[in-house]
Design a protein around this motif. Sequence first.
Motif, PDB file in Angstrom:
ATOM      1  N   LEU A 178       0.838  -1.190   0.000  1.00 30.82           N
ATOM      2  CA  LEU A 178       0.000   0.000   0.000  1.00 30.82           C
ATOM      3  C   LEU A 178       0.878   1.246   0.000  1.00 30.82           C
ATOM      4  O   LEU A 178       1.961   1.254   0.587  1.00 30.82           O
ATOM      5  N   ASN A 179       0.399   2.310  -0.650  1.00 37.05           N
ATOM      6  CA  ASN A 179       1.126   3.575  -0.617  1.00 37.05           C
ATOM      7  C   ASN A 179       0.685   4.411   0.587  1.00 37.05           C
ATOM      8  O   ASN A 179      -0.215   4.022   1.352  1.00 37.05           O
ATOM      9  N   LEU A 180       1.338   5.550   0.754  1.00 33.38           N
ATOM     10  CA  LEU A 180       1.043   6.408   1.900  1.00 33.38           C
ATOM     11  C   LEU A 180      -0.407   6.878   1.889  1.00 33.38           C
ATOM     12  O   LEU A 180      -1.065   6.904   2.940  1.00 33.38           O
ATOM     13  N   ALA A 181      -0.926   7.241   0.731  1.00 35.22           N
ATOM     14  CA  ALA A 181      -2.306   7.734   0.655  1.00 35.22           C
ATOM     15  C   ALA A 181      -3.283   6.702   1.193  1.00 35.22           C
ATOM     16  O   ALA A 181      -4.252   7.040   1.883  1.00 35.22           O
ATOM     17  N   ALA A 182      -3.043   5.430   0.897  1.00 31.70           N
ATOM     18  CA  ALA A 182      -3.917   4.372   1.396  1.00 31.70           C
ATOM     19  C   ALA A 182      -3.776   4.198   2.901  1.00 31.70           C
ATOM     20  O   ALA A 182      -4.769   4.007   3.623  1.00 31.70           O
ATOM     21  N   LEU A 183      -2.539   4.270   3.402  1.00 25.06           N
ATOM     22  CA  LEU A 183      -2.329   4.136   4.840  1.00 25.06           C
ATOM     23  C   LEU A 183      -3.027   5.247   5.609  1.00 25.06           C
ATOM     24  O   LEU A 183      -3.555   5.029   6.703  1.00 25.06           O
ATOM     25  N   LEU A 184      -3.051   6.437   5.040  1.00 18.92           N
ATOM     26  CA  LEU A 184      -3.655   7.579   5.727  1.00 18.92           C
ATOM     27  C   LEU A 184      -5.171   7.617   5.600  1.00 18.92           C
ATOM     28  O   LEU A 184      -5.836   8.320   6.375  1.00 18.92           O
ATOM     29  N   ALA A 185      -5.727   6.878   4.643  1.00 23.34           N
ATOM     30  CA  ALA A 185      -7.167   6.949   4.387  1.00 23.34           C
ATOM     31  C   ALA A 185      -7.981   6.008   5.266  1.00 23.34           C
ATOM     32  O   ALA A 185      -9.210   6.105   5.287  1.00 23.34           O
ATOM     33  N   ALA A 186      -7.351   5.113   5.985  1.00 21.92           N
ATOM     34  CA  ALA A 186      -8.085   4.182   6.842  1.00 21.92           C
ATOM     35  C   ALA A 186      -8.756   4.917   7.988  1.00 21.92           C
ATOM     36  O   ALA A 186      -8.206   5.866   8.548  1.00 21.92           O
ATOM     37  N   GLU A 187      -9.948   4.454   8.368  1.00 27.68           N
ATOM     38  CA  GLU A 187     -10.645   5.052   9.508  1.00 27.68           C
ATOM     39  C   GLU A 187      -9.915   4.773  10.814  1.00 27.68           C
ATOM     40  O   GLU A 187      -9.863   5.628  11.701  1.00 27.68           O
ATOM     41  N   ARG A 188      -9.360   3.567  10.957  1.00 26.90           N
ATOM     42  CA  ARG A 188      -8.610   3.209  12.167  1.00 26.90           C
ATOM     43  C   ARG A 188      -7.321   2.518  11.763  1.00 26.90           C
ATOM     44  O   ARG A 188      -7.326   1.632  10.914  1.00 26.90           O
ATOM     45  N   SER A 189      -6.229   2.911  12.393  1.00 30.66           N
ATOM     46  CA  SER A 189      -4.934   2.291  12.154  1.00 30.66           C
ATOM     47  C   SER A 189      -4.280   1.969  13.490  1.00 30.66           C
ATOM     48  O   SER A 189      -4.448   2.692  14.470  1.00 30.66           O
ATOM     49  N   PHE A 190      -3.550   0.865  13.491  1.00 30.86           N
ATOM     50  CA  PHE A 190      -2.824   0.421  14.671  1.00 30.86           C
ATOM     51  C   PHE A 190      -1.379   0.159  14.276  1.00 30.86           C
ATOM     52  O   PHE A 190      -1.116  -0.453  13.245  1.00 30.86           O
ATOM     53  N   LEU A 191      -0.451   0.598  15.101  1.00 28.02           N
ATOM     54  CA  LEU A 191       0.968   0.339  14.906  1.00 28.02           C
ATOM     55  C   LEU A 191       1.466  -0.437  16.113  1.00 28.02           C
ATOM     56  O   LEU A 191       1.378   0.037  17.253  1.00 28.02           O
TER      57      LEU A 191
END
Length: 226
Positions: free
Chosen positions: A173-186
């Motif tokens: 996935l590119n950065l735009a896709a990573l930023l578009a998620a409603e919820r992200s966990f690292l």
Amino acid sequence: MRDFEHATLMDQAEALAISIGHALDLAIRANGWAVLAVSGGRSPVPMFERLRYRPVRWEAVTVTLVDERVVPPDHPDSNSGLVRAHLLREAAASAAFVPLIADAAEVADPERAVARLNQAYRQPDVIVLGMGEDGHTASLFPDAPELQAALSDPTPGYLLTHPSSAPHVRVTLNLAALLAAERSFLAVAGAQKAKVLDRARQGPTPALPVSIVLANQRRGFDIFRA
């Protein structure tokens, strides 16, 4: 952005599984379905083995990957194989699964995989990321020739990367896709990665690609440390 500290890897895995399950429930209630993109490697296995028992409406979930090595699905380094073995079982067996490398033809010509994925692209609602000691996340490696394209393309989707520091060509996935998620966990574990994460939080730099994800995050983003 929230930061959670856990005493052990097992505590981290349990907390992640609970939080991811809750995020999927919210997405399903809102949309009737949810797309979950997970990372591979060995680190997520304890979380997978807990998440697969969570009482989620798994039949409404599509599971896919944040990134993948360009290897056959039965290769030991395949993230798809890892997900099938450790996540898509028990309650989660009813989820749909979209692999990033589907067959031998896509191994031979991975641009076919990228074209397939982008043609039928569905933005993940929930993304689970890891981080390497070099500051990479997904397959956004600091030494990959495609890093700038992955960071600058405004259209969410997948691309190929060729990091010299890692085995195998990658689909990511590119950065735009990573930023578009409603919820992200690292998820980050260990003292060395904790130091890298602390440096990454000081400001964005392509030398630590995860720092650019952190600096540009505007949606729900939680960091789980152990």
